[in-house]
Write an enzyme that holds these catalytic residues in place. Sequence first.
Site, PDB file in Angstrom:
ATOM      1  N   GLU A   1       0.800  -1.238   0.000  1.00 22.08           N
ATOM      2  CA  GLU A   1       0.000   0.000   0.000  1.00 22.08           C
ATOM      3  C   GLU A   1       0.832   1.287   0.000  1.00 22.08           C
ATOM      4  O   GLU A   1       0.633   2.154   0.850  1.00 22.08           O
ATOM      5  CB  GLU A   1      -0.960  -0.020   1.208  1.00 22.08           C
ATOM      6  CG  GLU A   1      -1.872  -1.233   1.166  1.00 22.08           C
ATOM      7  CD  GLU A   1      -2.753  -1.383   2.409  1.00 22.08           C
ATOM      8  OE1 GLU A   1      -2.655  -0.547   3.320  1.00 22.08           O
ATOM      9  OE2 GLU A   1      -3.537  -2.351   2.454  1.00 22.08           O
TER      10      GLU A   1
ATOM     11  N   ASN B   1       1.812  -4.752  -3.351  1.00 19.18           N
ATOM     12  CA  ASN B   1       0.424  -5.120  -3.054  1.00 19.18           C
ATOM     13  C   ASN B   1      -0.374  -3.852  -2.725  1.00 19.18           C
ATOM     14  O   ASN B   1       0.052  -3.050  -1.904  1.00 19.18           O
ATOM     15  CB  ASN B   1       0.452  -6.074  -1.845  1.00 19.18           C
ATOM     16  CG  ASN B   1      -0.886  -6.709  -1.556  1.00 19.18           C
ATOM     17  OD1 ASN B   1      -1.577  -7.154  -2.468  1.00 19.18           O
ATOM     18  ND2 ASN B   1      -1.264  -6.766  -0.287  1.00 19.18           N
TER      19      ASN B   1
ATOM     20  N   HIS C   1     -10.712  -5.913  -2.250  1.00 22.76           N
ATOM     21  CA  HIS C   1     -11.743  -5.848  -1.204  1.00 22.76           C
ATOM     22  C   HIS C   1     -12.963  -5.179  -1.849  1.00 22.76           C
ATOM     23  O   HIS C   1     -13.089  -3.958  -1.845  1.00 22.76           O
ATOM     24  CB  HIS C   1     -11.242  -5.050   0.009  1.00 22.76           C
ATOM     25  CG  HIS C   1     -10.120  -5.733   0.717  1.00 22.76           C
ATOM     26  ND1 HIS C   1     -10.286  -6.937   1.376  1.00 22.76           N
ATOM     27  CD2 HIS C   1      -8.813  -5.417   0.851  1.00 22.76           C
ATOM     28  CE1 HIS C   1      -9.130  -7.313   1.901  1.00 22.76           C
ATOM     29  NE2 HIS C   1      -8.221  -6.412   1.587  1.00 22.76           N
TER      30      HIS C   1
ATOM     31  N   GLU D   1      -6.233 -10.515  -1.711  1.00 23.31           N
ATOM     32  CA  GLU D   1      -7.034 -10.373  -0.485  1.00 23.31           C
ATOM     33  C   GLU D   1      -8.523 -10.312  -0.813  1.00 23.31           C
ATOM     34  O   GLU D   1      -9.284  -9.556  -0.195  1.00 23.31           O
ATOM     35  CB  GLU D   1      -6.632  -9.096   0.277  1.00 23.31           C
ATOM     36  CG  GLU D   1      -5.156  -9.013   0.607  1.00 23.31           C
ATOM     37  CD  GLU D   1      -4.766  -7.787   1.437  1.00 23.31           C
ATOM     38  OE1 GLU D   1      -5.666  -7.117   1.988  1.00 23.31           O
ATOM     39  OE2 GLU D   1      -3.561  -7.505   1.518  1.00 23.31           O
TER      40      GLU D   1
ATOM     41  N   ASP E   1     -12.303 -10.333  -1.042  1.00 23.26           N
ATOM     42  CA  ASP E   1     -13.566 -10.598  -0.343  1.00 23.26           C
ATOM     43  C   ASP E   1     -14.618  -9.706  -0.980  1.00 23.26           C
ATOM     44  O   ASP E   1     -14.295  -8.662  -1.554  1.00 23.26           O
ATOM     45  CB  ASP E   1     -13.493 -10.440   1.189  1.00 23.26           C
ATOM     46  CG  ASP E   1     -12.805  -9.195   1.678  1.00 23.26           C
ATOM     47  OD1 ASP E   1     -12.759  -8.195   0.937  1.00 23.26           O
ATOM     48  OD2 ASP E   1     -12.327  -9.203   2.824  1.00 23.26           O
TER      49      ASP E   1
END
Length: 444
Positions: free
Chosen positions: A163, A205, A242, A271, A273
């Site tokens: 990030e 990432n 996300h 990641e 979801d």
Amino acid sequence: MKRIILLVWVLIISFLSQAQLQQSLNFYADKCQSLKIGTAVGSNFYTAYDNGDIYNRTIINNFNILVAENEMKFDAMEPQKGNFNYNNSDKLVAYAQKYNMQLRGHNLCWHSQLPSWITAGLTNGIANGTFTRTSLQAILKNHINTIVTRYKGKVQQWDAVNEPFNDGTGTLRNSIWQQVIGNDYIDSTFVWAHRADPDAKLYLNEYSGEMYGDTKSEAMFNYVKSMKDRGIPITGVGFQCHFMVNTINFTKLDQNIKRYAVAGLEVIITELDIRIKNTDYNSNPAKWLAYQASDYQNMINICLNNSNAKTFVTWGFTDKYSWIPNFTNNAYGYSLIFDNSYTIKPAYTSILNVLATESARLSAVNPVKETAEVRLFFTNGLAFIKTDNAMTRCQLFDMKGNCLIVSEVKNNKIEIPLNNVQSGMYILKVQLENGQTITRKFIR
Ligand code: 9MR
């Protein structure tokens, strides 16, 4: 008569739901050009470590790559300067090796979850002179070198930098690393990690860099491409993903992945979801779970259709332990592929169906050729498995991919109890210590 029909129905339904619970994502993923399908494991993993409970069984049956949700971050790994804590990370590494899974290391350099001895270098977010460029470089280099060297060959992928971009503008975030070292902390992190393990894949990432055309996504692509062009050892980017249900622009996502491929870079899903608003869910659960299933299906299809996108990791697997409810003050949830009680959701089935179809197509095109031999011996309702190489475990699947039996090696051999296995055709999947997997058809 009515009673008997009812009883038969109950038996059929309970058999089907049992069968569903046993289905296995990694069984098919292994056949889809070694697709890595994985999950983050949370703190529950370390307390319920390898105890055969449903948390562990679900992991072993479905995934072939794992990542620590929090336990390999800077604060967890180096709580005091130069004092490393390997308790949890070593456990995860041992588990992955035992079950023949790969590992993602998350992460080496991030602005968040830093120990207090590092955040002491900031006052109200501004560097306060505690560290110089040289002293902070030495700290970061030692952190990276120590961890990556310890797990050389055992952690196959690292989120080297996590990030680094600001939301909205896509400029570089003014983390302590950026303020004190300068922008080259990003290049240095990759170089130091690469020196420690030249075979490890290294990723940048990020979140909100997924969609082609968005400001942050454009800045991220240009930055990463320039790193690659300058010879920095970067494998690609991690798209965190996300997402919110029913809002994902798959065309833009696909377009973005393809331009990274042209630049010689991987894009992996790190990641994933897909959250649902609680009020929506409560108004019509089936409808929203179906939308979610369709989103997960599109996501796995994007990976299968892009040769530079062969890792697909969700941020946890059961809604019971997802970070989303807490993060959104319980406004959102239901974001993963198993529900609170580890029952598979439509999203799970949608991924499974895609992988099953693709693996059937591929095995029709390229029949698997294996040199290693598996020999079977039968006595008293047991099958004994022997190979020329040391084995770790064996799974027996039916032809639909339901995992019926998992047997671990004991005294250098594996026994499979066949008493409850009906006659028919099955698949044996034997994992060897050398990392190879042998699959064989087996007729009972
Ligand atoms: O899921 C993680 C949660 O348990 C932690 O409290 C949180 C702290 O920052 O980090 C979460 O994981 C984050 C990941 O490390 C980086 N991308 C965003 C994830 C969700 O916040």
